[in-house]
Design an enzyme around this catalytic site. Structure first.
Site, PDB file in Angstrom:
ATOM      1  N   GLY A  57       0.775  -1.122   0.062  1.00 23.82           N
ATOM      2  CA  GLY A  57       0.021  -0.111  -0.060  1.00 23.82           C
ATOM      3  C   GLY A  57       0.913   1.299  -0.019  1.00 23.82           C
ATOM      4  O   GLY A  57       0.475   2.126  -0.611  1.00 23.82           O
ATOM      5  N   ASN A  86      -5.427  -7.291  -1.949  1.00 26.13           N
ATOM      6  CA  ASN A  86      -4.270  -6.098  -2.190  1.00 26.13           C
ATOM      7  C   ASN A  86      -5.036  -4.904  -2.909  1.00 26.13           C
ATOM      8  O   ASN A  86      -4.507  -3.926  -2.910  1.00 26.13           O
ATOM      9  CB  ASN A  86      -3.011  -6.640  -2.601  1.00 26.13           C
ATOM     10  N   LEU A  87      -5.587  -5.296  -4.095  1.00 27.61           N
ATOM     11  CA  LEU A  87      -5.754  -4.256  -5.305  1.00 27.61           C
ATOM     12  C   LEU A  87      -6.483  -2.943  -4.684  1.00 27.61           C
ATOM     13  O   LEU A  87      -6.903  -2.080  -5.638  1.00 27.61           O
ATOM     14  CB  LEU A  87      -6.526  -5.123  -6.391  1.00 27.61           C
ATOM     15  N   ARG A  89      -5.927  -0.750  -2.743  1.00 24.83           N
ATOM     16  CA  ARG A  89      -5.043   0.034  -2.139  1.00 24.83           C
ATOM     17  C   ARG A  89      -3.423   0.105  -2.817  1.00 24.83           C
ATOM     18  O   ARG A  89      -2.577   0.916  -2.926  1.00 24.83           O
ATOM     19  CB  ARG A  89      -4.729  -0.078  -0.536  1.00 24.83           C
ATOM     20  N   LYS A 102       5.149  -9.878  -6.025  1.00 23.14           N
ATOM     21  CA  LYS A 102       4.996  -8.272  -6.437  1.00 23.14           C
ATOM     22  C   LYS A 102       6.118  -7.705  -6.962  1.00 23.14           C
ATOM     23  O   LYS A 102       6.068  -6.436  -7.654  1.00 23.14           O
ATOM     24  CB  LYS A 102       4.722  -7.889  -4.937  1.00 23.14           C
ATOM     25  N   ASP A 146       4.921  -3.439   7.108  1.00 24.89           N
ATOM     26  CA  ASP A 146       3.526  -3.567   7.688  1.00 24.89           C
ATOM     27  C   ASP A 146       4.003  -4.642   9.076  1.00 24.89           C
ATOM     28  O   ASP A 146       2.962  -4.794   9.539  1.00 24.89           O
ATOM     29  CB  ASP A 146       2.477  -4.115   7.007  1.00 24.89           C
ATOM     30  N   ASN A 147       5.013  -4.952   9.191  1.00 27.70           N
ATOM     31  CA  ASN A 147       5.330  -5.675  10.350  1.00 27.70           C
ATOM     32  C   ASN A 147       6.571  -5.003  11.201  1.00 27.70           C
ATOM     33  O   ASN A 147       7.379  -4.324  10.767  1.00 27.70           O
ATOM     34  CB  ASN A 147       5.476  -7.348  10.163  1.00 27.70           C
ATOM     35  N   CYS A 205      -3.104  -4.643   9.011  1.00 25.98           N
ATOM     36  CA  CYS A 205      -4.176  -4.144   8.058  1.00 25.98           C
ATOM     37  C   CYS A 205      -5.021  -5.294   7.911  1.00 25.98           C
ATOM     38  O   CYS A 205      -6.139  -5.159   7.696  1.00 25.98           O
ATOM     39  CB  CYS A 205      -3.526  -3.799   6.811  1.00 25.98           C
ATOM     40  N   CYS A 353       0.553   2.404  28.787  1.00 27.76           N
ATOM     41  CA  CYS A 353       1.327   2.823  27.762  1.00 27.76           C
ATOM     42  C   CYS A 353       0.375   2.774  26.197  1.00 27.76           C
ATOM     43  O   CYS A 353      -0.718   2.640  26.403  1.00 27.76           O
ATOM     44  CB  CYS A 353       2.627   2.296  27.514  1.00 27.76           C
TER      45      CYS A 353
END
Ligand code: ZN
Length: 395
Positions: A57, A86-87, A89, A102, A146-147, A205, A353
């Site tokens: 993304g 996935n498409l 975004r 990808k 994203d991790n 996500c 926190c």
């Protein structure tokens, strides 16, 4: 000396002197006519090498705009294949690409946007074993992963190599971006979050969902910052974090501080080589289990009953600015050793926190300092937002 000069100093000289062809002058004419860029700036973009971590993304808009802008070498690290989900975004990939790696789909699209540039593929995971070798050939990182394992790793190797790391993250309708560059005076990711949250504490996500256009905005901001760093123009987003709320269509800015005790960019670093975080997380003792805990629902009940206690927030001021639990006292974890005297020893203390890791350390510290009744709020403000008060923004 501007950021761009420091970055360009790493680039090979023969590339820097490579001029623009007639076709390139036409292609980039709207850039070249900007006095801030000109022919010299465009040549600098041509000589630059940017590593895009992830072709998802955030990586999609970032890589598309960087390719169109004439970044001479773009590296793409991704070991994933295109999925139908996935498409909505990830605009580097099309419906015909579903099932393809990808990296390959990205190369085809970027080469179509700009055949003048080189697209290098790294169809692998970015890991402790290969991260430094991959980064060696690039000047700037655009982190669109994203991790947490990759985020911490990319931060650490960028700090070691003294290269800027353009950070972006997205969650549901909210996004953030900043530039981590301790060698240019700003903080790194670990200055803000010294250790990753426990596995599973923060949804991805895939679990939480994301507005498809959101990474388009955040990834595009990352591309802007990468271009500014390379050109040495404007004010880079170093030491500042921009938060974007798509539902309110609001941008807010927070100042970030460098932590002199940061384990990777601080005065006495304890992390000096890449860590494989997947393995590290499993080997580390789970502090969150070592101190008494209180669930967010129970905390809510205690609030309703009106019992006296201290609610202690140990996050950073910029996080406090983004999301708060009413009635909390803010003492960032790093300031606790010099400010714990402000707390009333007679009262019960609940510490929170973002997700419960830093507050566990704070709770342990307070218990060691002689506070008899201290509990850690399990899951932190993130769990509070999810389970108790959805009006508290998640980040
Ligand atoms: Zn740091």
């Amino acid at each position: 000396m501007g950021a761009g000069q420091e970055i360009a100093a790493d680039a090979p000289n023969e590339k820097l002197s490579a001029g623009l062809s007639g076709e390139e002058r036409r292609r980039y004419s709207r850039h070249v006519m900007l006095p801030e860029i000109g022919v010299a700036g465009q040549e600098r973009l041509k000589a630059a090498r940017v590593l895009c971590l992830g072709a998802g993304g955030l990586g999609s808009p970032a890589a598309l705009y960087l390719a169109a802008a004439g970044i001479g070498t773009i590296g793409i690290v991704d070991d994933d294949r295109v999925a139908l989900s996935n498409l909505h975004r990830q605009l580097l990939h099309g419906t015909k690409d579903v099932g393809r790696p990808k990296t390959e789909s990205a190369r085809d699209r970027l080469s179509d946007v700009n055949p003048q540039i080189e697209v290098r593929l790294h169809a692998c995971r970015f890991e402790s074993a290969n991260a430094e070798a991959i980064l060696r050939d690039y000047d700037v990182i655009v982190d669109g992963t994203d991790n947490f394992a990759t985020r911490y790793l990319s931060n650490d190797v960028a700090v070691f190599a003294r290269k800027a790391n353009v950070y972006g993250s997205i969650f549901r309708f909210d996004g953030q971006t900043t530039v981590f560059a301790p060698h240019l005076g700003g903080p790194c990711y670990r200055c803000l979050f010294p250790e990753p949250p426990p596995p599973g504490a923060v949804p991805s996500c895939a679990e939480a969902g994301v507005l498809g256009v959101l990474p388009g905005i955040v990834g595009t901001m990352q591309a802007v910052e990468a271009l500014k760093l390379i050109l040495g123009i404007g004010e880079p987003l170093i030491g500042r974090l921009v938060h974007f709320d798509a539902l309110k269509m609001k941008f807010r800015e927070f100042n970030l501080r460098r932590d002199p005790n940061c384990p990777v960019c601080g005065e006495r670093p304890t992390i000096v080589s890449p860590i494989d975080y997947e393995a590290f997380c499993h080997g580390a003792p789970d502090l969150t289990k070592a101190v008494p805990q209180i669930a967010v629902r129970e905390l809510e009940q205690r609030m309703k009953l009106g019992q006296p206690f201290i609610l202690l927030d140990v996050r950073e001021p910029f996080e406090f600015g983004m999301a708060q639990i009413e009635g909390a006292n803010l003492i960032p974890l790093g300031e606790l050793p010099t400010r714990w005297q402000e707390l009333d020893r007679e009262k019960e203390i609940f510490v929170f926190c973002h997700s419960g890791v830093r507050s566990a350390r704070a709770a342990e510290f307070l218990r060691a300092a002689g506070f008899p009744r201290v509990a850690n709020v399990a899951g932190g403000i993130d769990a509070w937002s999810e389970e108790v008060d959805p009006n508290v923004p998640r980040y």
